[in-house]
Design an enzyme around this catalytic site. Structure first.
Site, PDB file in Angstrom:
ATOM      1  N   THR A   1       0.840  -1.202   0.000  1.00 19.01           N
ATOM      2  CA  THR A   1       0.000   0.000   0.000  1.00 19.01           C
ATOM      3  C   THR A   1       0.872   1.249   0.000  1.00 19.01           C
ATOM      4  OG1 THR A   1      -1.778  -1.148   1.137  1.00 19.01           O
ATOM      5  CG2 THR A   1      -1.773   1.252   1.316  1.00 19.01           C
TER       6      THR A   1
ATOM      7  N   TYR B   1      -3.864  -9.394  -9.055  1.00 15.12           N
ATOM      8  CA  TYR B   1      -4.388 -10.483  -8.231  1.00 15.12           C
ATOM      9  C   TYR B   1      -3.447 -11.672  -8.410  1.00 15.12           C
ATOM     10  CZ  TYR B   1      -8.312  -7.681  -6.889  1.00 15.12           C
ATOM     11  OH  TYR B   1      -9.060  -6.689  -6.305  1.00 15.12           O
TER      12      TYR B   1
END
Ligand code: GDP
EC number: 4.2.1.47
Length: 327
Positions: A159, A182
């Site tokens: 992040t 993903y």
């Protein structure tokens, strides 16, 4: 001539990306950690090709915190594109080694951005981000606008790196983008990831080399895609005129149990006869509801995944049977 530099070139994605860029006519430079020789196996075919290695593919030793060395390499190689794939990429391991995970995954990315900011010729920069940034989202499927709510040290580090990439794009005008990937698998996946652990075990058990497979929870669901598809999207992303983040995903989830059942079935075995629950592989926290919406990538990059779960399982099991039968 076109020049690209890849951090993490010895990894699953790095090796596929190197092959793709060489096919596209690039000269490829890769950063390699001094001690990653064992994992360099993935580059073996390129290494042994005399027209490639030392001609169009070059490796340079540098850790992500060797700032001076990386600056020197960038000044010397002058890449047009920089694909930043390196980092500690195992979510489970990040609970055991959170400091080094953040050191390389978060700070390593910031250091690269800082180096690029100062360069006279700034390469287009791609950071490989992860669905782990979403953690436990309220809604699904997730897209580029979904709030980041990481719940693992790896997710927190990614992040930081993802947001920092945006800051350098928005505040310093860099062409810097995030490929929000993903899970993506292949025969080159590291053996500690659940898919490869399963396909390796299915192969070993079918050959009579092993009998049991010890694992953590089988309930988790993942949006599993095929790694070569994802590096193709990364290449497309850096060929865009304007910098943009993209979610790369299949939009379909399966449980770990589904993957296990499919892999064992493909070699004529029943997974229940060989599975053993082992609390060592259970994580302190698990992401849930992670499924990606890759419609921006479909519309703007013309990208869609080519291989679904059955094809991924087949490719991985066949590879592992072949590998173990040889040894
Ligand atoms: P990631 O955590 O999504 O990056 O990918 P992994 O392949 O490491 O794990 C996928 C899922 O498999 C998670 O829900 C894990 O908790 C679950 N899992 C169950 N047993 C194992 C195991 O033995 N090893 C790993 N790596 N994952 C396991």
């Amino acid at each position: 001539m076109k020049f690209a530099l890849i951090t993490g070139i010895t990894g699953q994605d790095g090796s596929y990306l190197a092959e793709l860029l060489l096919q596209k006519g690039y000269t490829v430079h890769g950063l390699v950690r001094r001690n990653s020789s064992t994992t360099r196996l993935r580059l073996d075919p390129l290494f042994h090709d005399k027209k490639i290695y030392g001609e169009r593919l070059f490796l340079h030793y540098a850790d992500l915190d060797d700032v001076t060395t990386i600056r020197r390499i960038l000044n010397k190689t002058q890449p047009d594109k920089l694909y930043h794939l390196a980092g500690q990429s195992h979510v489970g391991a990040s609970f055991d080694i959170p400091e080094s995970t953040c050191q390389f995954t978060a700070m390593g990315t910031l250091k690269l951005l800082e180096i690029i900011r100062d360069l006279a010729k700034q390469p287009k920069f791609l950071h490989i981000s992860s669905s782990e940034i979403f953690g436990r989202p309220d809604s699904g499927p997730q897209n580029e606008m979904t709030a980041m709510r990481p719940i693992s040290p790896y997710g927190v580090a990614k992040t930081f790196a993802t947001q920092m990439t945006r800051v350098y794009r928005d505040s310093f005008g860099l062409f810097a983008v995030n490929a929000i990937c993903y899970n993506h698998e292949s025969p080159r996946r590291g053996e500690s990831f659940v898919t490869r652990k399963i396909t390796r075990a299915a192969a070993a058990i079918s050959l009579g080399l092993e009998d049991k497979l010890r694992m953590g929870s089988l309930d988790g669901r993942r949006d599993w895609g095929f790694a070569p598809d994802y590096v193709d999207a990364m290449w497309r992303m850096l060929n865009q005129d304007s910098p943009q983040d993209y979610v790369l995903a299949t939009g379909i989830t399966h449980s770990v149990e589904d993957f296990l059942a499919a892999a064992f079935e493909s070699v004529g075995l029943n997974w229940q006869d060989h599975y053993q629950a082992d609390p060592r592989y259970v994580r302190p926290a698990e992401v849930s509801n992670l499924v990606g919406d890759a419609s921006r990538a479909a519309t703007e990059l013309g990208w869609k995944p080519t291989t679904q779960l059955a094809g991924i399982v087949k490719a991985m099991v066949e590879h592992d049977v072949h590998l173990l039968a040889k040894s």
